[in-house]
Design an enzyme around this catalytic site. Structure first.
Site, PDB file in Angstrom:
ATOM      1  N   LEU A  39      55.022  51.140 -34.255  1.00  0.00           N
ATOM      2  CA  LEU A  39      54.719  51.169 -35.697  1.00  0.00           C
ATOM      3  C   LEU A  39      53.264  51.570 -35.882  1.00  0.00           C
ATOM      4  CD1 LEU A  39      55.393  48.329 -38.305  1.00  0.00           C
ATOM      5  CD2 LEU A  39      53.046  48.971 -37.779  1.00  0.00           C
ATOM      6  N   ASN A  40      52.981  52.409 -36.912  1.00  0.00           N
ATOM      7  CA  ASN A  40      51.594  52.525 -37.364  1.00  0.00           C
ATOM      8  C   ASN A  40      51.500  52.393 -38.874  1.00  0.00           C
ATOM      9  OD1 ASN A  40      52.314  55.481 -36.360  1.00  0.00           O
ATOM     10  ND2 ASN A  40      50.580  55.894 -37.627  1.00  0.00           N
ATOM     11  N   ASP A  41      50.906  53.304 -39.572  1.00  0.00           N
ATOM     12  CA  ASP A  41      50.515  53.074 -40.981  1.00  0.00           C
ATOM     13  C   ASP A  41      51.624  52.543 -41.900  1.00  0.00           C
ATOM     14  OD1 ASP A  41      48.761  54.778 -39.702  1.00  0.00           O
ATOM     15  OD2 ASP A  41      48.824  56.322 -41.231  1.00  0.00           O
ATOM     16  N   GLN A  57      55.114  54.071 -40.581  1.00  0.00           N
ATOM     17  CA  GLN A  57      55.215  55.075 -39.524  1.00  0.00           C
ATOM     18  C   GLN A  57      55.861  54.422 -38.306  1.00  0.00           C
ATOM     19  OE1 GLN A  57      53.248  58.624 -39.469  1.00  0.00           O
ATOM     20  NE2 GLN A  57      54.522  58.102 -41.216  1.00  0.00           N
ATOM     21  N   TYR A 100      54.810  62.284 -41.389  1.00  0.00           N
ATOM     22  CA  TYR A 100      53.555  61.537 -41.365  1.00  0.00           C
ATOM     23  C   TYR A 100      53.387  60.702 -42.641  1.00  0.00           C
ATOM     24  CZ  TYR A 100      51.448  63.438 -37.060  1.00  0.00           C
ATOM     25  OH  TYR A 100      51.134  63.734 -35.756  1.00  0.00           O
ATOM     26  N   SER A 101      52.210  60.113 -42.761  1.00  0.00           N
ATOM     27  CA  SER A 101      52.006  59.120 -43.823  1.00  0.00           C
ATOM     28  C   SER A 101      52.084  59.684 -45.227  1.00  0.00           C
ATOM     29  CB  SER A 101      50.650  58.439 -43.636  1.00  0.00           C
ATOM     30  OG  SER A 101      50.774  57.513 -42.582  1.00  0.00           O
ATOM     31  N   ARG A 167      46.074  65.758 -45.042  1.00  0.00           N
ATOM     32  CA  ARG A 167      47.288  64.928 -45.020  1.00  0.00           C
ATOM     33  C   ARG A 167      47.156  63.629 -45.808  1.00  0.00           C
ATOM     34  NH1 ARG A 167      45.669  64.948 -39.413  1.00  0.00           N
ATOM     35  NH2 ARG A 167      44.516  63.048 -38.896  1.00  0.00           N
ATOM     36  N   ASP A 168      48.270  62.903 -45.863  1.00  0.00           N
ATOM     37  CA  ASP A 168      48.368  61.532 -46.393  1.00  0.00           C
ATOM     38  C   ASP A 168      48.199  61.473 -47.918  1.00  0.00           C
ATOM     39  OD1 ASP A 168      48.446  61.023 -43.659  1.00  0.00           O
ATOM     40  OD2 ASP A 168      46.360  60.381 -43.553  1.00  0.00           O
ATOM     41  N   GLU A 221      41.024  59.990 -43.200  1.00  0.00           N
ATOM     42  CA  GLU A 221      42.477  59.844 -43.274  1.00  0.00           C
ATOM     43  C   GLU A 221      42.852  58.878 -44.406  1.00  0.00           C
ATOM     44  OE1 GLU A 221      43.379  58.636 -39.103  1.00  0.00           O
ATOM     45  OE2 GLU A 221      44.339  60.589 -38.952  1.00  0.00           O
TER      46      GLU A 221
HETATM   47  C1  FRU Z   1      46.606  57.390 -39.542  1.00  0.00           C
HETATM   48  C2  FRU Z   1      47.386  58.649 -39.278  1.00  0.00           C
HETATM   49  C3  FRU Z   1      47.604  59.457 -40.541  1.00  0.00           C
HETATM   50  C4  FRU Z   1      48.828  60.249 -40.227  1.00  0.00           C
HETATM   51  C5  FRU Z   1      49.635  59.242 -39.442  1.00  0.00           C
HETATM   52  C6  FRU Z   1      50.502  59.847 -38.388  1.00  0.00           C
HETATM   53  O1  FRU Z   1      46.840  56.400 -38.585  1.00  0.00           O
HETATM   54  O2  FRU Z   1      46.758  59.446 -38.278  1.00  0.00           O
HETATM   55  O3  FRU Z   1      46.490  60.250 -40.917  1.00  0.00           O
HETATM   56  O4  FRU Z   1      49.497  60.673 -41.371  1.00  0.00           O
HETATM   57  O5  FRU Z   1      48.705  58.365 -38.848  1.00  0.00           O
HETATM   58  O6  FRU Z   1      51.284  58.863 -37.766  1.00  0.00           O
END
Ligand code: FRU
Length: 464
Positions: A39-41, A57, A100-101, A167-168, A221
């Site tokens: 898991l991330n964001d 994520q 992505y995010s 992005r994001d 980001e």
């Molecule tokens: C931040 C990031 C975002 C990107 C996502 C990809 O942790 O790098 O900028 O969209 O993670 O997983």
């Protein structure tokens, strides 16, 4: 690439991974963690028709970051959660190397998500200036399913001096106009936020950029922009800031600027950058306004590219989201308060005697009316130590590579500590400072040498 078919073909592997996750003695009790894998964001946070939706994520088939899409949990009370079907698969030509995010936008009860589709070209490219697409995509959704992935913008739509790292997306509406905030890296390696404008949420044109007059990292980001009280706040995650003793101690930062932003006239004035968190494990926070008009922040309780590790990989999962925090302005400062729903998890209050060891791992501890220095053991080899205006969080072996983080604070008046089996979130001075951390000690050991602490044992979230 990860599509529904590949996901379903791996049913057995996922089942096995779930069994491994369940065996982890340090599995979190009251945090959102991935059912399996990485898991991330936090992404697409929102509340629709009373139900909260948290996406994140995720690479469910691999506990180390692999093909990234969006996982999904929902909740009506922020205590009981339901694991929903995997949400966005990176399965189209616009996002085949990662969904992505991104974020949610709700208007007239209609929900859309905006996110970044990552595409990497095979071959020898640097992935920054060449060989990559960052597509801005929109999907219209009922929170569980969605229609077509609509391409809103691609790299040709971003200013010519940008790298492929744009992005994001996050949407903000003002006076009938929609603005999209995107994190960006320019060709001369300057991090910034780009703002695009639209009248219909489909056709966006470049509007303006927000950057510092001084060097402040090569990439920003996960931008977020919102009003809170009489303030306007811009959150972002700058990469490339040099670490100092009391500042920017992690590899990448997460923080905010108070900003005077006049979107119509394209002018702005930025305040100082303030860090949102001083712990080892915090990144990519996102906020949303819930139906009770609270501004709630959730962060990734992790960080990319750190040199410390998470032993949970042995149990086929890695990382989690922070507890949700309500943002408020107090004394001209942004403060973060754990959402009040968490109080429903409390058992009976225990007044801890000074010097006595409390052996649970999951609890909330608080101390108010603090004056002077103190030392608290958060685990046997993890201390929180305040002396001469410096707060130190120091970890031994159970930090799994985490060593020490410091904050300069003139006076500490209150502490609220959330200990979960493998995490510590420390709220200082009513949330004016926060430290978020993973920690890996099998043994509970909580002791205060100097402060009168009240402890509440905390129950667990349910996941159905
Ligand atoms: C931040 C990031 C975002 C990107 C996502 C990809 O942790 O790098 O900028 O969209 O993670 O997983």
């Amino acid at each position: 690439m990860l599509d529904r078919k590949i996901y379903q073909e791996n049913f057995k592997k996922l089942q096995k991974m779930k069994e491994e996750v369940a065996k982890d003695p340090l599995l979190l009790a009251y945090h959102i963690y991935p059912e399996t894998g990485w898991l991330n964001d936090p992404n697409g946070l929102c509340q629709l028709d009373g139900t909260y939706h948290f996406y994140y994520q995720a690479s469910p088939l691999d506990e180390n970051r692999a093909d990234i899409g969006w996982g999904h949990v929902s909740s009506t009370d922020l205590i009981n959660y339901k694991r929903e079907d995997f949400f966005i698969f990176p399965d189209s030509k616009y996002d085949k190397n990662g969904a992505y995010s991104g974020s949610a936008f709700i208007e007239d009860n209609k929900l859309s998500f905006f996110y970044t589709g990552n595409v990497k070209y095979p071959g020898d490219f640097d992935g920054i200036n060449e060989g990559r697409e960052h597509n801005t995509l929109r999907i219209d959704s009922d929170a569980y399913t969605y229609g077509e992935k609509i391409l809103i913008m691609d790299n040709d739509d971003y200013p010519a001096d940008m790298t492929k790292h744009v992005r994001d997306p996050k949407i903000y509406k003002k006076d009938g106009t929609y603005y999209m905030f995107l994190g960006a890296r320019s060709k001369d390696d300057k991090g910034m936020v780009l703002v695009f404008k639209s009248e219909n949420l489909k056709d966006f044109t470049y509007h303006m950029r927000i950057e510092t007059a001084y060097d402040f990292g090569f990439m920003w980001e996960c931008p977020d922009f919102f009003d809170l009280g009489d303030k306007q706040i811009l959150i972002c995650c700058p990469q490339g800031l040099a670490s100092e003793k009391y500042k920017f101690q992690n590899i990448y930062q997460s923080g905010y600027f108070f900003i005077d932003l006049d979107l119509e006239n394209k002018t702005y004035k930025l305040g100082n950058f303030e860090e949102l968190d001083y712990g080892f494990d915090f990144y990519a926070p996102q906020t949303f306004e819930d139906e009770a008009c609270r501004r709630i922040l959730v962060g990734w309780m992790g960080i990319p590219d750190a040199d410390y590790t998470n032993p949970s990989v042995k149990y086929k999962w890695q990382h989690a989201l922070t507890i949700p925090r309500e943002l408020k302005i107090k004394n001209q400062r942004l403060v973060q308060e754990p959402i009040k729903e968490l109080e429903a998890l409390r058992g009976s209050k225990i007044d801890l005697e000074k010097g006595k060891v409390y052996e649970e791992l999951t609890f909330e501890a608080s101390a108010y009316n603090i004056s002077g220095d103190f030392k608290i053991y958060l685990r046997k080899d993890v201390t929180l130590f305040y002396k001469d205006g410096i707060l130190s969080l120091k970890m031994g072996k159970s930090g799994s590579g985490r060593d020490e983080r410091l904050i300069k604070i003139d006076e500490i008046t209150s502490l609220r500590i959330f200990s979960d089996r493998s995490s510590l979130e420390i709220f200082i001075n009513d949330g004016a400072y926060v430290m978020t951390n993973r920690v890996y000690a099998q043994e509970g050991y909580f002791k205060s040498e100097d402060l009168d602490l009240a402890i509440y044992p905390l129950g667990a979230f349910t996941f159905s």
